[in-house]
Enzyme design. Sequence first.
Site, PDB file in Angstrom:
ATOM      1  N   GLU A  87      42.886  28.344  28.991  1.00  0.00           N
ATOM      2  CA  GLU A  87      44.196  28.815  28.546  1.00  0.00           C
ATOM      3  C   GLU A  87      45.104  29.292  29.677  1.00  0.00           C
ATOM      4  OE1 GLU A  87      45.513  28.813  25.398  1.00  0.00           O
ATOM      5  OE2 GLU A  87      43.763  27.580  24.919  1.00  0.00           O
ATOM      6  N   SER A 126      29.369  44.254 -33.134  1.00  0.00           N
ATOM      7  CA  SER A 126      28.164  45.043 -33.451  1.00  0.00           C
ATOM      8  C   SER A 126      27.659  45.896 -32.302  1.00  0.00           C
ATOM      9  CB  SER A 126      27.047  44.103 -33.901  1.00  0.00           C
ATOM     10  OG  SER A 126      27.462  43.373 -35.021  1.00  0.00           O
TER      11      SER A 126
END
Lengths: 813, 128
Positions: free
Chosen positions: A234, A514
């Site tokens: 880089e 239920s």
Amino acid sequence: MPGKSTQKPANKKPVRKNTASQKEPSKKSSTGAPKGASKVPSKMSSKKPSDQNSRAKQAESGKPKRQWKGKLLALLILLLTLFAAWMVYLDAEVRKAFDGKKWALPAKVYARPLALYPGRLLSPEQLQAELQWADYRASGQVDRPGTYKRAGDTWQIYRRGFPFWDGPEASRVIKVTISSGRIARVSDADGTQALIRLEPQYIGGIFPVHNEDRELVRLEDVPPVLVAALIITEDKRFFEHWGISPTGIARAMVANMQAGRMVQGGSTLTQQLVKNFFLTNERSLSRKVQEAFMSLLLELHYDKEEILEAYINEVYLGQAGRRGIHGFGLASRFYFGKPLRELDHAEIATLVGLVKGASFYNPRRNPQRSKERRDLILRLMADSKIISEADSLRAMRSPLLTASPRRAGQREYPAFLELAKQQLQQDYRLQDLQSEGLRIFTTLDPWVQNAVEQAADSHLSRLENRAPSLKNKLETAAVVTSVDGGEIRALLGARDASFFGFNRALNAKRAVGSLAKPAVYLAALRSGNYHWGTLVDDAPVTVEGQDGSLWQPQNYDKTSHGLLPMQETLQRSLNQATARLGMTVGLNNVVDELTRLGIRDDIPPYPSLLLGAMSLSPLEMTQMYQTIASEGFLMPLRTIDAVTTADGDMLSSYAIRGQQVYDPVTMEWLTAGLKAVVRDGTARRLNSLPQPLAGKTGTSDDQRDAWYAGFDNRHLGVIWVGMDDNAAMPFTGSSGALPIWQETFRRIGTEPLAPPRNLVQIPVNEQGQLMDEGCSATVYEFPVAWQEKDRISCESGVKSLGREIRSWLDRLF
Amino acid sequence: MARSTVLTTTLVGMALILGGCATNSPDQGDNINYGEFRQGSEHPAVLMLFGQADDAMQAGNWSAALTYLDQARRIEPRNPYVLYRQAKAVLSAGDSTRAKQLLERARVFANEDDDMLNYLLYELEFQL
């Protein structure tokens, strides 16, 4: 709270401040400089030289010239002053951000650590899975942290060091022997150990707005080869330039002109850092100029190592869903499942290759492109003598292997994280959670979570095969907790467990059917007038509402079954018997039980609530059943165990808390009925699992919701299945939700319920009368105190009490 | 603060009695000391965590003690001595309400020592 006192970090806010205030100097120069400059030419043009008086003319013409020079000088000084002020401002910005905290560090959220101790229920499959999810690798030699080897029943594991909430633990080699599904021995170099923990898995983060995630590393922890590879790739002259590189810019310009397009950038690492750190992505000359000056200032104040370290932590290297992967530290874990210092040459080159384009060179999505880039960098590394030619060639021959993106540390658990975040926000500010790098240790058990996800997925597919019209319409939610601690071990908010969106476990309010019935039976048991052998009439029942409407519940099979023992009416989930029972014991009493069990919603005492005509979330239902499963201890369902700072100092711990709201005898008695549901009732398909277990199926009107809530000795699980549009399904709780529970508990290992400590068995005749010990009759469970009640002898035959009960019930309805 | 001290002292005293009642090991004799209170379990991992919790308590770090004990609770969730120690830790941190709740929870599992725990709860109630 410590969270409230934490310091406000220097985050990305300076970027915005910077951009806005940057306009001010330029405004001043545009209003100041051109105004002054426009006067100068106007004055000059108004003075015309005369032929007659040359000296005077010269004197006159000299005067404006001096004035012009003076004004030019003043303008220059003004510009220089403005420039200096701008520099001072930029300098302050650079130093402020760079001297303080550079990043908003998201809180890191971890699952529970796997505790290894003799006697623990642990299958080899679980240990294998947990090691793989924690990025351990099977290896012939257990010679570095993160490796393991299995030889028969004995596992040798090189456990990594980890900063647990109660203190850091160093890496060490441990041996675990498993026998008959339990840990038989745990040891390390010092011999047998009582308890060793594996480090917990990362399960997600609490991110700031931009979802940036990173794992900070110090430069000394970064492999020198990586640093060297980064620099030669880089910014070759990084250690020589002062932040900008004119030669680099020139070289890039030439290369770009020759190529006719943008092929090379001239930015130094410092400029790249400045761009990412301080500036926006805007591409303009003014931004480039600002970037250059800030780079120079950065180099002026900080040494190369500091800048390099910041770059290594800042750079964007990938994306995982909403989460931005920043910095080499996190990228190493993300792509290769190991810390930076464990990377080999090929892996280093792959990561360095990502700097140029994290998406373009993504090794998972674009492996060929990524490999070409990696090999190019390996070639550069060899040419620059960073690694040997042979090492370079060897690395180029290695395949582009990345850790599985499916492993636990790679994915997040959105539903669980949402609840954890909610609970954390009771004690911590969101801003601190997003920026202070806190470590959050949660109760999530990845093994249980994985089990419920797999079970739900496979069962919903089976249901859809049975009813093809429902393809991709069925949804589910599930909560699994520890029975004794209320710790949430798994939470499923949607069929797609990775979905960040509507969390049904927390927010879907659905008719519970239920599942509410145990509250009715609890009210009956607590009234002192009922026991599990008491006869209850399952006959048509009509209740008139205040508005004159009639409530006439039906049984699932549309038939009435007459007088039956109360236990049977629960285990068969008979609506008419339950409604009759509920009306007898009193609606308000049933509401009181629901409230006491932990339901916080306002529950109007309508008769239909007896059969579950109330809408609650799976988490709320879990709260209710938690109280039953824990023998009456009402405790908050919690996701958080402990919170530490980024440095490992403990901020809070969240151990057990709660209140004993029921006598444990009563809860054991109620549980006896719920055991019958599993043994002989609507949940009897669980008979394939070790017994006893307890639970209740639930189906709402028109079968819009299928539920199952059940528990063994360790875990409580609540499962819901339904559709978001609330449409009817051809499934009940027993066929829709129960199989998910069954498969989950089969996978995680079922531990039968402990025998009741406070109950005795008493024979009861067909009329519901208590009989002497040894009589031939159905045996039911009773609190010990019931032994003192009057009983009838085995020989005394049937008294008329049964008829009395019947006539008493008939009088009521 | 003074009230907490009194409560802590009461609880520690009762703990020593409970510890003595719970253990029948012949080497313990009549001299009950704090170390014997560790005998609320025979599980080596739980004993190790009890030791760590004791160290944290002695250092005044109630929060850390509570987390060690919570790890012990996960291993033996129905051991009343774990809950008892947790009650002691939260009481030391000044939370007597939570201590009472944990003692009530401990009572659920403390079969033979019901009288002791009831007495302890009574004492606590008296102090509140």
